[in-house]
Design an enzyme around this catalytic site. Structure first.
Site, PDB file in Angstrom:
ATOM      1  CB  CYS A  17      -9.649   4.583  -1.606  1.00  9.55           C
ATOM      2  SG  CYS A  17      -9.802   6.023  -2.674  1.00  9.55           S
ATOM      3  CG  HIS A  18     -12.871   4.917  -5.479  1.00 12.82           C
ATOM      4  ND1 HIS A  18     -11.998   5.893  -5.053  1.00 12.82           N
ATOM      5  CD2 HIS A  18     -13.891   5.566  -6.100  1.00 12.82           C
ATOM      6  CE1 HIS A  18     -12.465   7.083  -5.407  1.00 12.82           C
ATOM      7  NE2 HIS A  18     -13.615   6.916  -6.028  1.00 12.82           N
ATOM      8  CB  ALA A  19     -10.779  -1.225  -2.575  1.00 15.80           C
TER       9      ALA A  19
ATOM     10  N   GLY B  25      -8.142   3.594  -5.526  1.00 15.79           N
ATOM     11  CA  GLY B  25      -8.024   4.329  -6.767  1.00 15.79           C
ATOM     12  C   GLY B  25      -9.336   4.097  -7.485  1.00 15.79           C
TER      13      GLY B  25
ATOM     14  CD1 TRP C 181     -18.265   0.934  -5.931  1.00 13.72           C
ATOM     15  CD2 TRP C 181     -16.463   1.408  -7.153  1.00 13.72           C
ATOM     16  NE1 TRP C 181     -18.475   2.145  -6.537  1.00 13.72           N
ATOM     17  CE2 TRP C 181     -17.381   2.465  -7.299  1.00 13.72           C
ATOM     18  CE3 TRP C 181     -15.259   1.483  -7.839  1.00 13.72           C
ATOM     19  CZ2 TRP C 181     -17.145   3.568  -8.092  1.00 13.72           C
ATOM     20  CZ3 TRP C 181     -15.015   2.585  -8.627  1.00 13.72           C
ATOM     21  CH2 TRP C 181     -15.940   3.614  -8.751  1.00 13.72           C
TER      22      TRP C 181
END
Length: 186
Positions: free
Chosen positions: A111-113, A80, A115
Site C-alpha cells: 500500500c503506502h509502505a 495505511g 514510502w
C-alpha cells in the site's frame, strides 16, 4: 502457503497501520511456521486504522531499539497512510529496513509502505508497485512502477492494496524460502 518453519519475521509498525495489512501477514506467516514479531518504536500496544476509523490495538513484541536484524529473515511493512508517514521520519526504522536489505533479506511493503523503501534508498532501479496515490513518488525515486497485484524484484516484495493480501503473503513466504538475495545486480 509455503512452509517457512524456523524462520523469523519482523512486522514493523506504529500507530495508524492499516489493520488488515498488519494482522493478515502476522497470521498467515505464523500459520506457515514463521515466528513473527511486531516491532515498534512504542512499547505496549499500537493502534491500527480500520478502513475509516481507528481499529484495534496490537501488542508490540519487540521495541525498535532492541531488535537485532541479524536474527531475522524478513521484514514486512504494513501500509495505511499514517503508519509509513510516521515511520519514514524515524531514523531507527529506516536504518532497520536498510540493514535488512543490506543483509540480502526479504523486504516486503504494501500500500503506502513503499514510502519507507524510498527513504531507505532501495527503490532506484527496482520494479515496484504500491497504492496508486504514491506511484509518482516511487517513479521519482527511480523505481519502475508496475500496475500489478504483487511485484517481486530480487527479494523486495511490494503490493498495491489490502485486497491482495493472500498473494502478498504467499510471495513473502516464497522469497523467505529462497533464502538470501544477492542484490548486486539492482
Amino acid at each position: 502457503m509455503r512452509d517457512i518453519s524456523k524462520k523469523k519475521v519482523i512486522v514493523l509498525a506504529t500507530h495508524g497501520f492499516e489493520q488488515s495489512e498488519l494482522e493478515v501477514p502476522v497470521h498467515k506467516l505464523a500459520e506457515a511456521g514463521a515466528t513473527v514479531h511486531v516491532v515498534s518504536p512504542e512499547a505496549g500496544s499500537i493502534k491500527g486504522w480500520d478502513k475509516t476509523d481507528w481499529g484495534s490495538p496490537v501488542q508490540v513484541d519487540v521495541l525498535l531499539d532492541d531488535v537485532n536484524p541479524e536474527e531475522y529473515h524478513a521484514i514486512v511493512l504494513p501500509g495505511g497512510q499514517i503508519n509509513p508517514d510516521l515511520l519514514r521520519v524515524n531514523d531507527a526504522a529506516i536504518a532497520l529496513i536498510r540493514a535488512m536489505f543490506d543483509q540480502d533479506k526479504v523486504v516486503a511493503a504494501i500500500c503506502h509502505a513503499p514510502w519507507l523503501l524510498i527513504e531507505a534508498g532501495i527503490v532506484d532501479g527496482r520494479d515496484v508497485t504500491s497504492y496508486k496515490s504514491i506511484r509518482t513518488d516511487l517513479i521519482n525515486a527511480g523505481g519502475n512502477w508496475i500496475d500489478a497485484e504483487v511485484v517481486v524484484d530480487n527479494g523486495v516484495v511490494t503490493s498495491r492494496n489490502p485486497g491482495d493480501l493472500d498473494a502478498f503473503c504467499e510471495k513473502i513466504a516464497e522469497e523467505i524460502q529462497e533464502g538470501k538475495h544477492d542484490r548486486d545486480a539492482a
